[in-house]
Design a protein around this motif. Structure first.
Motif, PDB file in Angstrom:
ATOM      1  N   THR A   1      21.589   9.493  -7.951  1.00 55.08           N
ATOM      2  CA  THR A   1      20.529   9.408  -6.955  1.00 55.08           C
ATOM      3  C   THR A   1      21.022   8.577  -5.786  1.00 55.08           C
ATOM      4  OG1 THR A   1      18.722   9.642  -8.551  1.00 55.08           O
ATOM      5  CG2 THR A   1      18.203   8.521  -6.489  1.00 55.08           C
ATOM      6  N   VAL A   2      20.746   9.050  -4.580  1.00 58.05           N
ATOM      7  CA  VAL A   2      21.090   8.301  -3.370  1.00 58.05           C
ATOM      8  C   VAL A   2      19.872   7.484  -2.926  1.00 58.05           C
ATOM      9  CG1 VAL A   2      21.716   8.467  -0.931  1.00 58.05           C
ATOM     10  CG2 VAL A   2      22.856   9.930  -2.612  1.00 58.05           C
ATOM     11  N   PHE A   3      20.106   6.222  -2.640  1.00 59.70           N
ATOM     12  CA  PHE A   3      19.084   5.308  -2.121  1.00 59.70           C
ATOM     13  C   PHE A   3      19.442   4.928  -0.687  1.00 59.70           C
ATOM     14  CE2 PHE A   3      19.326   4.794  -6.652  1.00 59.70           C
ATOM     15  CZ  PHE A   3      18.048   4.494  -7.102  1.00 59.70           C
ATOM     16  N   GLN A   4      18.468   4.439   0.028  1.00 65.45           N
ATOM     17  CA  GLN A   4      18.727   3.916   1.364  1.00 65.45           C
ATOM     18  C   GLN A   4      17.971   2.614   1.585  1.00 65.45           C
ATOM     19  OE1 GLN A   4      16.406   5.711   4.768  1.00 65.45           O
ATOM     20  NE2 GLN A   4      16.244   7.435   3.315  1.00 65.45           N
TER      21      GLN A   4
ATOM     22  N   THR B   1      14.401   2.691  -0.676  1.00 64.68           N
ATOM     23  CA  THR B   1      13.737   3.841  -1.274  1.00 64.68           C
ATOM     24  C   THR B   1      14.741   4.871  -1.756  1.00 64.68           C
ATOM     25  OG1 THR B   1      11.947   5.459  -0.953  1.00 64.68           O
ATOM     26  CG2 THR B   1      13.466   5.138   0.895  1.00 64.68           C
ATOM     27  N   VAL B   2      14.234   5.816  -2.505  1.00 61.12           N
ATOM     28  CA  VAL B   2      15.016   6.947  -3.011  1.00 61.12           C
ATOM     29  C   VAL B   2      14.923   8.089  -2.008  1.00 61.12           C
ATOM     30  CG1 VAL B   2      15.167   8.676  -4.846  1.00 61.12           C
ATOM     31  CG2 VAL B   2      14.592   6.303  -5.411  1.00 61.12           C
ATOM     32  N   ASN B   3      16.061   8.593  -1.558  1.00 57.42           N
ATOM     33  CA  ASN B   3      16.035   9.721  -0.624  1.00 57.42           C
ATOM     34  C   ASN B   3      15.225  10.890  -1.167  1.00 57.42           C
ATOM     35  OD1 ASN B   3      17.744   8.167   0.943  1.00 57.42           O
ATOM     36  ND2 ASN B   3      19.273   9.772   1.216  1.00 57.42           N
ATOM     37  N   GLY B   4      15.388  11.174  -2.458  1.00 55.14           N
ATOM     38  CA  GLY B   4      14.746  12.326  -3.066  1.00 55.14           C
ATOM     39  C   GLY B   4      13.234  12.251  -3.135  1.00 55.14           C
ATOM     40  N   TYR B   5      12.658  11.073  -2.857  1.00 52.10           N
ATOM     41  CA  TYR B   5      11.195  10.976  -2.841  1.00 52.10           C
ATOM     42  C   TYR B   5      10.595  11.743  -1.666  1.00 52.10           C
ATOM     43  CZ  TYR B   5      11.002   7.329  -6.467  1.00 52.10           C
ATOM     44  OH  TYR B   5      11.076   6.631  -7.642  1.00 52.10           O
ATOM     45  N   THR B   6      11.420  12.050  -0.677  1.00 52.00           N
ATOM     46  CA  THR B   6      10.966  12.867   0.459  1.00 52.00           C
ATOM     47  C   THR B   6      11.871  14.102   0.533  1.00 52.00           C
ATOM     48  OG1 THR B   6      12.276  11.382   1.860  1.00 52.00           O
ATOM     49  CG2 THR B   6       9.898  11.058   1.838  1.00 52.00           C
TER      50      THR B   6
ATOM     51  N   GLY C   1       0.803  -1.213   0.000  1.00 48.09           N
ATOM     52  CA  GLY C   1       0.000   0.000   0.000  1.00 48.09           C
ATOM     53  C   GLY C   1       0.837   1.265   0.000  1.00 48.09           C
ATOM     54  N   GLY C   2       0.173   2.366  -0.344  1.00 49.42           N
ATOM     55  CA  GLY C   2       0.838   3.650  -0.369  1.00 49.42           C
ATOM     56  C   GLY C   2       1.525   3.917  -1.694  1.00 49.42           C
ATOM     57  N   ALA C   3       2.185   5.056  -1.768  1.00 50.37           N
ATOM     58  CA  ALA C   3       2.920   5.484  -2.953  1.00 50.37           C
ATOM     59  C   ALA C   3       4.404   5.574  -2.602  1.00 50.37           C
ATOM     60  CB  ALA C   3       2.400   6.836  -3.436  1.00 50.37           C
ATOM     61  N   PRO C   4       5.296   5.532  -3.611  1.00 56.46           N
ATOM     62  CA  PRO C   4       6.739   5.566  -3.324  1.00 56.46           C
ATOM     63  C   PRO C   4       7.177   6.689  -2.380  1.00 56.46           C
ATOM     64  CG  PRO C   4       6.406   4.975  -5.593  1.00 56.46           C
ATOM     65  CD  PRO C   4       5.035   5.304  -5.049  1.00 56.46           C
ATOM     66  N   PRO C   5       6.635   7.919  -2.488  1.00 54.38           N
ATOM     67  CA  PRO C   5       7.084   8.961  -1.568  1.00 54.38           C
ATOM     68  C   PRO C   5       6.749   8.691  -0.093  1.00 54.38           C
ATOM     69  CG  PRO C   5       6.061   9.951  -3.501  1.00 54.38           C
ATOM     70  CD  PRO C   5       5.769   8.479  -3.556  1.00 54.38           C
ATOM     71  N   GLN C   6       5.900   7.680   0.159  1.00 53.39           N
ATOM     72  CA  GLN C   6       5.510   7.373   1.537  1.00 53.39           C
ATOM     73  C   GLN C   6       6.391   6.303   2.182  1.00 53.39           C
ATOM     74  OE1 GLN C   6       1.467   6.364   0.421  1.00 53.39           O
ATOM     75  NE2 GLN C   6       0.676   8.236   1.375  1.00 53.39           N
TER      76      GLN C   6
END
Length: 347
Positions: free
Chosen positions: A243-246, A96-101, A76-81
Motif C-alpha cells: 500500500t502506498v501512503f502519503q 493517508t492511504v492513497n487507495g482510500y480515494t 471529523g470525517g472518515a478516512p476516505p475524506q
C-alpha cells in the motif's frame, strides 16, 4: 487529541526563565500546522513515524514551527475524506492511504502491484522518490507532497482457515485496502471487501469477512490476534503487493511559506528519512507477528513452490492493470521502470 509539550518547573524557576527569555524565544510559534490521520494515537505510525518527524521539524525551526497531530479522525470525517480535507484546506497536513480515494493516484498504484513490490520497503520508498518528478507528480497537483512511503506489504490474515495455496483462498471474503488489493484478491478466487482499517476487527468477529490482506504491523493496535487464527506470507517476508501512503500539505499553505521554512520540511523528508521510515515499518511488522504467535496464532510461511503458485496467479493482475490505464500514460514503462529502480536501490 493532539500531541502536547509540557514543561515541568517550579514557579520561581519558571518566572526567572521567562524574565531571561528574548521576545523571539518567548513568542508563540510563527507557523502552526494541524496534521490529521486515521489511526490511533498509540499506533506505530504516530508514535514512531509522525511524532519523530514532527519533533525533528520543530527542533530544526528553533520553535518557529509547531505541528499538532490529530489521530483517529478526531477532526471529523472518515478516512476516505482525508485527501479532500488537505486539498481543500480543512486541515494543513494529512497522512493517508492513497487507495482510500480510488482513481486519484493511478501512477502511484504501480508500486502497490504484486511482483513489483515484493519485500523491500526502503528500496520502494526511494524508488518512488527518484521517479516522482518524471512519473508521479501530475497526480499530486492538488497538494504539496512531503513524502510517499509503503508498508511491509500485504500478508494474509484469516479468522478460521489456514492458507497454503491459491486454491485455499477460493470463495473467501477478504478485506482489501484499495483498488490493487481488489485485483489481487479476485485473482486468488476470493471476494474483495473494501473497508477502512478501523472497521476490520468487528468485521472479522462477526464473519462479515473471513480474513484480510494487510501487514503484520496492524495486529497490535487492532488486536487482530484476538479475531484471527492464521497469518500467512511468502518466504523471506515476500508479500502480495503493498500500500502506498502519503504525507501531504495543503498547496496554498505550502506556497505561503518562506523558503527557509519549506527547506526545514524538505530536509526532514529526504532519502535518509525514507530509510528510517522503512526501519519503523519493518520493526513494527516484526513486533506484530510476534504478538500473534505469542497469542497462539499460527504463522504460516509459504514454501518457494507455494509462493510461485501465488505469483503465477497474480501476474495477470499486473498485465490487466497496465491495460486498464489505456492511453492516460505509458503504464508498461512505469511498471518496468519501477521494478528496475526498486532493484537498483536494493543493491
Amino acid at each position: 487529541m493532539k500531541r502536547r509539550h509540557f514543561l515541568l518547573a517550579t514557579a520561581g524557576v519558571l518566572s526567572a526563565a521567562v524574565m531571561m527569555q528574548s521576545p523571539a524565544s518567548a513568542a508563540d510559534p510563527e507557523y502552526t500546522f494541524k496534521l490529521h490521520h486515521f489511526l490511533s494515537p498509540k499506533s506505530p505510525a504516530q508514535t514512531q513515524m509522525l511524532e519523530p518527524w514532527a519533533e525533528a521539524i520543530e527542533k530544526d525551526s528553533d520553535g518557529r514551527i509547531e505541528i499538532e497531530i490529530y489521530p483517529s479522525m478526531s477532526l471529523g470525517g472518515a478516512p476516505p475524506q482525508l485527501f479532500r480535507q488537505v486539498a481543500d484546506g480543512v486541515v494543513d497536513i494529512v497522512w493517508t492511504v492513497n487507495g482510500y480515494t480510488p482513481g486519484l493516484f493511478p501512477r502511484s498504484e504501480a508500486f502497490e502491484l504484486p511482483t513489483v513490490f515484493t519485500n523491500d520497503i526502503a528500496a520502494t520508498n526511494l524508488a518512488m522518490r527518484e521517479m516522482y518528478d518524471e512519473y508521479l507528480a501530475d497526480e499530486y497537483e492538488g497538494v504539496h507532497l512531503l513524502f510517499n512511503h509503503v508498508h511491509a506489504g500485504q500478508a494474509i490474515h484469516t479468522a478460521k482457515k489456514p492458507v497454503h495455496s491459491v486454491e485455499d483462498t477460493q470463495g473467501m471474503k477478504l478485506r482489501v485496502p484499495g483498488p490493487t488489493g481488489n485485483a489481487v484478491v479476485k485473482a486468488m478466487g476470493a471476494t474483495p471487501v473494501t473497508m477502512p482499517v478501523p472497521d476490520l476487527p468487528q468485521s472479522l468477529a462477526t464473519s462479515a469477512v473471513d480474513g484480510a490482506l494487510i501487514p503484520w504491523e496492524i495486529i497490535p493496535p487492532l488486536k487482530l490476534q484476538d479475531v484471527t487464527d492464521y497469518q500467512i506470507e511468502g518466504p523471506d517476508a515476500n508479500r502480495f503487493g503493498t500500500t502506498v501512503f502519503q504525507v501531504s500539505m495543503n498547496k496554498d499553505k505550502w506556497d505561503s511559506l518562506p523558503a527557509d521554512i519549506q527547506e526545514i520540511f524538505n530536509k526532514n523528508s529526504d532519502e535518509e528519512w525514507l530509510k528510517k521510515v522503512a526501519e519503523v515499518w519493518r520493526a513494527s511488522d516484526d513486533k506484530g507477528i510476534q504478538i500473534a504467535v505469542d497469542a497462539g496464532n499460527e504463522h504460516i510461511v509459504l514454501t518457494e513452490e507455494q509462493m510461485a503458485g501465488f505469483n503465477e496467479a497474480l501476474t495477470p493482475v499486473v498485465n490487466a492493470w497496465i491495460e486498464e490505464q489505456g492511453d492516460d500514460f505509458d503504464a508498461k514503462a512505469l511498471v518496468d521502470t519501477a521494478k528496475k529502480t526498486i532493484e537498483k536501490h536494493k543493491q
